[in-house]
Scaffold this motif. Structure first.
Motif, PDB file in Angstrom:
ATOM      1  N   SER A 196     -53.451  23.986   6.812  1.00 20.72           N
ATOM      2  CA  SER A 196     -53.967  23.612   5.484  1.00 20.72           C
ATOM      3  C   SER A 196     -53.986  22.209   5.358  1.00 20.72           C
ATOM      4  N   ARG A 197     -54.128  21.530   4.252  1.00 21.38           N
ATOM      5  CA  ARG A 197     -54.015  20.243   4.241  1.00 21.38           C
ATOM      6  C   ARG A 197     -52.890  19.391   4.074  1.00 21.38           C
ATOM      7  N   THR A 198     -51.962  20.265   3.680  1.00 24.31           N
ATOM      8  CA  THR A 198     -50.495  19.914   3.366  1.00 24.31           C
ATOM      9  C   THR A 198     -49.837  19.846   4.872  1.00 24.31           C
ATOM     10  N   GLU A 199     -50.303  20.910   5.686  1.00 24.42           N
ATOM     11  CA  GLU A 199     -49.753  21.131   6.949  1.00 24.42           C
ATOM     12  C   GLU A 199     -50.311  20.057   8.043  1.00 24.42           C
ATOM     13  N   GLN A 200     -51.643  19.693   7.731  1.00 21.64           N
ATOM     14  CA  GLN A 200     -52.182  18.557   8.435  1.00 21.64           C
ATOM     15  C   GLN A 200     -51.539  17.204   8.104  1.00 21.64           C
ATOM     16  N   LYS A 201     -51.166  16.965   6.909  1.00 23.13           N
ATOM     17  CA  LYS A 201     -50.489  15.859   6.325  1.00 23.13           C
ATOM     18  C   LYS A 201     -49.179  15.825   7.045  1.00 23.13           C
ATOM     19  N   GLY A 224     -56.728   9.594   3.265  1.00 22.39           N
ATOM     20  CA  GLY A 224     -57.823  10.165   3.014  1.00 22.39           C
ATOM     21  C   GLY A 224     -57.686  11.897   2.982  1.00 22.39           C
ATOM     22  N   ILE A 225     -56.618  12.240   3.347  1.00 14.37           N
ATOM     23  CA  ILE A 225     -55.876  13.780   3.354  1.00 14.37           C
ATOM     24  C   ILE A 225     -55.420  13.897   1.862  1.00 14.37           C
TER      25      ILE A 225
END
Length: 166
Positions: free
Chosen positions: A110-115, A163-164
């Protein structure tokens, strides 16, 4: 009767057989090493193709100084994460396997995990000890050049993180 006490003069068939076996083993080892080296190069190319962080969006090539620094930090982070997940010593981790795992996890996160994953990479870059100076154009890299590359890589990752978050 003449007794020859010089052991070097005697023919020893076992010695010749052992030498021949060692030569065959060395040749086999060289062939295996060559095959493994070719496989590692192929895995490295696949690993680069599959890299989940898209630096080209930021006008940066993976082959640039900054791109290589980001890649190095990402691989160190991947090794750390892989070692933690598999409860093993980071020095025993196959970096290519860890890198592929990291990229797959990043692509499916997810975006949070990618962050979080990118923050770990940023943490590697900001660490005083995680990445050391290397060679640049055949010479030991100067501290100023190293810090410049490191700073540029931190800026790139910070921009990606912005960006994320947006």
């Amino acid at each position: 009767m003449q007794v020859n006490t010089n052991s070097y003069v005697r023919e020893n068939p076992l010695f010749h057989q052992t030498t021949q076996n060692q030569q065959e083993s060395a040749t086999s080892f060289e062939v295996l090493l060559s095959m493994q080296s070719n496989q590692n190069h192929a895995e490295n190319r696949e690993s680069q193709k599959a890299n989940a962080i898209n630096l080209s969006e930021f006008g940066v090539s993976w082959d640039s100084d900054e791109g290589r620094m980001v890649r190095t930090a990402q691989i160190v982070s991947a090794i750390q994460q892989y070692a933690k997940e598999h409860n093993t010593d980071p020095l025993k981790v196959n970096w290519q396997r860890a890198n592929v795992s990291w990229n797959q996890n990043f692509a499916n996160a997810s975006r949070t995990e990618q962050k979080e994953m990118l923050e770990n990479v940023l943490g590697v870059l900001e660490s005083e000890t995680a990445i050391q100076r290397g060679l640049y154009m055949g010479e030991t890299e100067s501290p100023a050049h190293f810090e410049k590359r490191k700073s540029a890589a931190i800026d790139i990752l910070s921009e990606i993180l912005q960006g994320i978050k947006a």
